[in-house]
Each structure stands twice: as structure tokens, then as C-alpha cells.
Design a protein around this motif. Structure first.
Motif, PDB file in Angstrom:
ATOM      1  N   GLU A   1       4.027   6.814   3.158  1.00 20.22           N
ATOM      2  CA  GLU A   1       4.393   5.480   3.613  1.00 20.22           C
ATOM      3  C   GLU A   1       4.155   4.436   2.532  1.00 20.22           C
ATOM      4  O   GLU A   1       3.159   4.498   1.810  1.00 20.22           O
ATOM      5  N   TYR A   2       5.093   3.508   2.454  1.00 14.50           N
ATOM      6  CA  TYR A   2       5.006   2.387   1.514  1.00 14.50           C
ATOM      7  C   TYR A   2       5.065   1.117   2.347  1.00 14.50           C
ATOM      8  O   TYR A   2       6.067   0.849   3.002  1.00 14.50           O
ATOM      9  N   ASP A   3       3.972   0.372   2.337  1.00  9.81           N
ATOM     10  CA  ASP A   3       3.872  -0.822   3.191  1.00  9.81           C
ATOM     11  C   ASP A   3       4.277  -0.505   4.629  1.00  9.81           C
ATOM     12  O   ASP A   3       5.063  -1.229   5.257  1.00  9.81           O
ATOM     13  N   SER A   4       3.771   0.615   5.118  1.00  7.15           N
ATOM     14  CA  SER A   4       3.934   1.075   6.507  1.00  7.15           C
ATOM     15  C   SER A   4       5.321   1.628   6.823  1.00  7.15           C
ATOM     16  O   SER A   4       5.572   2.025   7.957  1.00  7.15           O
ATOM     17  N   ASP A   5       6.219   1.681   5.852  1.00  4.22           N
ATOM     18  CA  ASP A   5       7.519   2.329   6.056  1.00  4.22           C
ATOM     19  C   ASP A   5       7.418   3.800   5.684  1.00  4.22           C
ATOM     20  O   ASP A   5       6.958   4.138   4.582  1.00  4.22           O
TER      21      ASP A   5
ATOM     22  N   MET B   1       0.840  -1.201   0.000  1.00  8.07           N
ATOM     23  CA  MET B   1       0.000   0.000   0.000  1.00  8.07           C
ATOM     24  C   MET B   1       0.872   1.247   0.000  1.00  8.07           C
ATOM     25  O   MET B   1       1.880   1.307   0.687  1.00  8.07           O
ATOM     26  N   LEU B   2       0.480   2.231  -0.791  1.00  6.94           N
ATOM     27  CA  LEU B   2       1.112   3.544  -0.769  1.00  6.94           C
ATOM     28  C   LEU B   2       0.132   4.514  -0.120  1.00  6.94           C
ATOM     29  O   LEU B   2      -1.040   4.559  -0.486  1.00  6.94           O
ATOM     30  N   GLU B   3       0.628   5.283   0.840  1.00 11.83           N
ATOM     31  CA  GLU B   3      -0.282   6.113   1.630  1.00 11.83           C
ATOM     32  C   GLU B   3       0.329   7.472   1.941  1.00 11.83           C
ATOM     33  O   GLU B   3       1.510   7.564   2.290  1.00 11.83           O
ATOM     34  N   ALA B   4      -0.463   8.510   1.782  1.00 14.45           N
ATOM     35  CA  ALA B   4      -0.110   9.849   2.251  1.00 14.45           C
ATOM     36  C   ALA B   4      -0.853  10.086   3.559  1.00 14.45           C
ATOM     37  O   ALA B   4      -2.064   9.859   3.639  1.00 14.45           O
ATOM     38  N   ILE B   5      -0.127  10.536   4.578  1.00 12.60           N
ATOM     39  CA  ILE B   5      -0.726  10.722   5.904  1.00 12.60           C
ATOM     40  C   ILE B   5      -0.510  12.156   6.362  1.00 12.60           C
ATOM     41  O   ILE B   5       0.620  12.588   6.599  1.00 12.60           O
ATOM     42  N   ALA B   6      -1.604  12.901   6.463  1.00  8.11           N
ATOM     43  CA  ALA B   6      -1.589  14.273   6.999  1.00  8.11           C
ATOM     44  C   ALA B   6      -0.511  15.141   6.346  1.00  8.11           C
ATOM     45  O   ALA B   6       0.294  15.767   7.023  1.00  8.11           O
ATOM     46  N   ILE B   7      -0.527  15.169   5.002  1.00 15.77           N
ATOM     47  CA  ILE B   7       0.486  15.903   4.248  1.00 15.77           C
ATOM     48  C   ILE B   7       0.212  17.405   4.264  1.00 15.77           C
ATOM     49  O   ILE B   7      -0.882  17.864   3.928  1.00 15.77           O
ATOM     50  N   HIS B   8       1.232  18.152   4.663  1.00 19.39           N
ATOM     51  CA  HIS B   8       1.223  19.607   4.545  1.00 19.39           C
ATOM     52  C   HIS B   8       2.332  19.983   3.572  1.00 19.39           C
ATOM     53  O   HIS B   8       3.470  19.537   3.715  1.00 19.39           O
ATOM     54  N   HIS B   9       2.000  20.798   2.596  1.00 23.63           N
ATOM     55  CA  HIS B   9       3.002  21.147   1.590  1.00 23.63           C
ATOM     56  C   HIS B   9       2.639  22.479   0.956  1.00 23.63           C
ATOM     57  O   HIS B   9       1.462  22.831   0.846  1.00 23.63           O
ATOM     58  N   GLY B  10       3.666  23.223   0.562  1.00 28.00           N
ATOM     59  CA  GLY B  10       3.423  24.507  -0.078  1.00 28.00           C
ATOM     60  C   GLY B  10       4.716  25.074  -0.631  1.00 28.00           C
ATOM     61  O   GLY B  10       5.792  24.489  -0.491  1.00 28.00           O
ATOM     62  N   TYR B  11       4.593  26.241  -1.250  1.00 30.60           N
ATOM     63  CA  TYR B  11       5.734  26.903  -1.870  1.00 30.60           C
ATOM     64  C   TYR B  11       5.736  28.375  -1.480  1.00 30.60           C
ATOM     65  O   TYR B  11       4.725  29.069  -1.642  1.00 30.60           O
ATOM     66  N   GLU B  12       6.866  28.857  -0.930  1.00 32.06           N
ATOM     67  CA  GLU B  12       7.028  30.267  -0.571  1.00 32.06           C
ATOM     68  C   GLU B  12       5.853  30.776   0.260  1.00 32.06           C
ATOM     69  O   GLU B  12       5.206  31.776  -0.067  1.00 32.06           O
ATOM     70  N   ASN B  13       5.575  30.047   1.328  1.00 30.16           N
ATOM     71  CA  ASN B  13       4.514  30.416   2.279  1.00 30.16           C
ATOM     72  C   ASN B  13       3.107  30.361   1.695  1.00 30.16           C
ATOM     73  O   ASN B  13       2.162  30.867   2.296  1.00 30.16           O
ATOM     74  N   GLU B  14       2.977  29.744   0.509  1.00 30.24           N
ATOM     75  CA  GLU B  14       1.650  29.565  -0.094  1.00 30.24           C
ATOM     76  C   GLU B  14       1.253  28.108   0.058  1.00 30.24           C
ATOM     77  O   GLU B  14       1.809  27.232  -0.608  1.00 30.24           O
ATOM     78  N   PRO B  15       0.313  27.787   0.970  1.00 34.09           N
ATOM     79  CA  PRO B  15      -0.027  26.381   1.193  1.00 34.09           C
ATOM     80  C   PRO B  15      -0.733  25.756  -0.004  1.00 34.09           C
ATOM     81  O   PRO B  15      -1.561  26.396  -0.661  1.00 34.09           O
ATOM     82  N   VAL B  16      -0.375  24.513  -0.295  1.00 36.46           N
ATOM     83  CA  VAL B  16      -1.072  23.725  -1.312  1.00 36.46           C
ATOM     84  C   VAL B  16      -1.920  22.661  -0.637  1.00 36.46           C
ATOM     85  O   VAL B  16      -3.080  22.453  -0.996  1.00 36.46           O
ATOM     86  N   PHE B  17      -1.329  22.010   0.367  1.00 32.81           N
ATOM     87  CA  PHE B  17      -2.056  20.986   1.122  1.00 32.81           C
ATOM     88  C   PHE B  17      -1.963  21.277   2.612  1.00 32.81           C
ATOM     89  O   PHE B  17      -0.918  21.695   3.107  1.00 32.81           O
ATOM     90  N   GLU B  18      -3.049  21.032   3.294  1.00 33.66           N
ATOM     91  CA  GLU B  18      -3.083  21.216   4.742  1.00 33.66           C
ATOM     92  C   GLU B  18      -3.736  19.998   5.380  1.00 33.66           C
ATOM     93  O   GLU B  18      -4.899  20.026   5.764  1.00 33.66           O
ATOM     94  N   GLY B  19      -2.967  18.906   5.450  1.00 31.82           N
ATOM     95  CA  GLY B  19      -3.453  17.701   6.103  1.00 31.82           C
ATOM     96  C   GLY B  19      -4.032  16.652   5.173  1.00 31.82           C
ATOM     97  O   GLY B  19      -4.911  15.887   5.584  1.00 31.82           O
ATOM     98  N   VAL B  20      -3.547  16.579   3.942  1.00 31.87           N
ATOM     99  CA  VAL B  20      -4.077  15.622   2.967  1.00 31.87           C
ATOM    100  C   VAL B  20      -3.706  14.191   3.345  1.00 31.87           C
ATOM    101  O   VAL B  20      -2.544  13.897   3.649  1.00 31.87           O
TER     102      VAL B  20
END
Length: 254
Positions: free
Chosen positions: A59-63, A1-20
Motif C-alpha cells: 500500500e502507498y498512502d493507504s492505496d 507511507m509505503l507499507e507491506a501488509i501480510a505479504i506471502h511470496h515464493g517461487y515454485e512452491n518454495e516460500p520466501v515470505f509468510e506474512g511479512v
């Protein structure tokens, strides 16, 4: 399984994701829908390990992939294939383009054996590349110059290149956005073939009908987050978030 957990990401203080958060399982097709500019391609790049999230975990297979060694992360990356919106092919035969993913994933010794075998007319990995080309209906054009292909055919070669090395996860970034119905249908059939091979597929698409046709689950990306993810029929017919309904029905303007 491939999983994104609570991803926060952005560029130059401009948020793209807030907990994806989202995941894909073997043999499952997950479609990501959302308006242009919402971050679908950025999310795929994070899942493909091209970029590291500012916070959260992939995470990939829980790693937790960004916490393991660089060598281990490379091994995980080798299990993930990605097809971009625009195909980029080399000035070489269709076959050589389809083999490229196989070549770069082989060890030095494997590549040496590959080249030696080529001298006597046997090319390791070619069979997988040809099978992948057959899957996208281009087996008969294997020896044709790739630069002579139409845009739709080039995209099908790009798909075959990703499928040839039999990844565990396949990420597709708007793979049919500029294609005619015939090429679109071939790509969608290839998605089903990948699913039948137990490959987990994530497809970012602006085409609602395509999401309905190919996906087992749909993730709705709006307002810096996946606001809803669930079975395709439920998302389109009985969404739990009112914003999902408005987006699908065209009431939300971006």
C-alpha cells in the motif's frame, strides 16, 4: 507511507515470505537486516513494485497498489527509486547517467522541450542531477566518461541517479557491500541527505554497524518473516525476540 501488509511470496512452491509486514514513513530510514539468502532483495523488489506478491498487499498512502489502475500504479512507481547492489551505468557522461531517471519520468512533451533546450545549451533537470552528484561528491566529474569511474564512484552515480528525481521513497539493496570505507561514508552521508529531504529510505544491509549508524528503525528478517521491527537502539540493545539477539551476536549460523 509505503507499507507491506501480510505479504506471502515464493517461487515454485518454495516460500520466501509468510506474512511479512513493514512500513516506511517520510523522512525515516528503515534498515532490513538478516542473513544472506533470507529474501532482503526480494522484499525490496516487492516494495519497488517490480514483482507482485502472491498474497497480501503493498500500500502507498493507504492505496492497495496492485488493485489500482495500471496508470495509477505507474504514477506510484515513479515516486519510488531503487539502488541495486551493483551499479549499471551507460557508456555516457556522468551527468547523462545521473539525468536518466529524470528523463524517463518526464512526459513526451517534457522530453521534447528538454531536447530542444539542449540544442541551445539549457538542459531541464540538469540542475537536479548536478545537485545529486554534488551530494555524492562527484559534481566535478559531471562531464567525465562514466566508464572511467572506479566501482565506488559508479555506485555513487547510481545513488545520485535515484536521488536526482526527488523520489518519495528510496530503496537501497546492499549499496555499500563492495565499497571501501571512503565510498561507504559518502553513501551513508547521502542517506542522511535523503532523510533530510523527507524521503523515506529502506536499506537492506548485512552490515550491523551500518544499520546502527543510519537507521531510525531496524527490521529483522529471519525464517520467512520479519520477526521483529523497532527503534534501532532497542533492536540492538534490548531485542524482544531471542532469535534477534542470537543473530546479532553471531550465535545463529546460516
Amino acid at each position: 507511507m509505503l507499507e507491506a501488509i501480510a505479504i506471502h511470496h515464493g517461487y515454485e512452491n518454495e516460500p520466501v515470505f509468510e506474512g511479512v509486514s513493514m512500513s516506511v514513513m517520510p523522512g525515516e530510514v528503515v534498515a532490513i537486516i538478516g542473513p544472506s539468502g533470507v529474501g532482503k532483495s526480494t522484499l525490496l523488489r516487492l516494495l519497488a513494485l517490480f514483482d507482485e506478491p502472491n498474497r497480501g498487499s503493498i500500500e502507498y498512502d493507504s492505496d492497495a497498489i496492485w488493485q489500482v489502475s495500471e496508470q495509477q500504479r505507474l504514477e506510484y512507481r515513479r515516486q519510488i527509486g531503487m539502488v541495486f547492489q551493483e551499479a549499471s551505468l551507460f557508456d555516457a557522461s556522468v551527468r547523462r547517467n545521473a539525468e536518466y531517471g529524470l528523463r524517463v519520468r518526464q512526459s513526451w512533451a517534457d522530453r521534447l522541450r528538454h531536447e530542444l533546450s539542449s540544442l541551445v545549451g539549457h538542459t531541464n533537470g540538469t540542475g537536479d542531477a548536478i545537485d545529486a552528484l554534488e551530494t555524492v561528491g562527484l559534481g566535478e566529474k559531471a562531464d567525465q566518461d562514466a566508464t572511467s569511474l572506479s566501482g565506488g564512484e559508479a555506485q555513487r552515480v547510481a545513488f545520485a541517479r535515484a536521488l536526482a528525481y526527488d523520489p518519495e521513497i528510496l530503496l537501497l539493496d546492499e549499496p555499500t557491500s563492495d565499497l571501501d570505507p571512503r565510498n561507504t561514508a559518502v553513501i551513508e552521508e547521502a542517506v542522511f541527505e535523503a532523510k533530510n529531504r523527507d524521503i523515506g529510505v529502506v536499506i537492506a544491509t548485512h552490515d550491523m554497524h551500518q544499520a546502527e549508524r543510519v537507521a531510525d528503525r531496524v527490521a529483522v528478517l529471519l525464517e520467512n518473516d520479519i520477526i521483529e521491527i523497532g527503534p534501532t537502539e532497542q533492536i540492538f540493545e534490548n531485542p524482544t525476540d531471542e532469535r534477534t539477539r542470537k543473530f546479532i551476536e553471531g550465535e545463529l549460523i546460516y
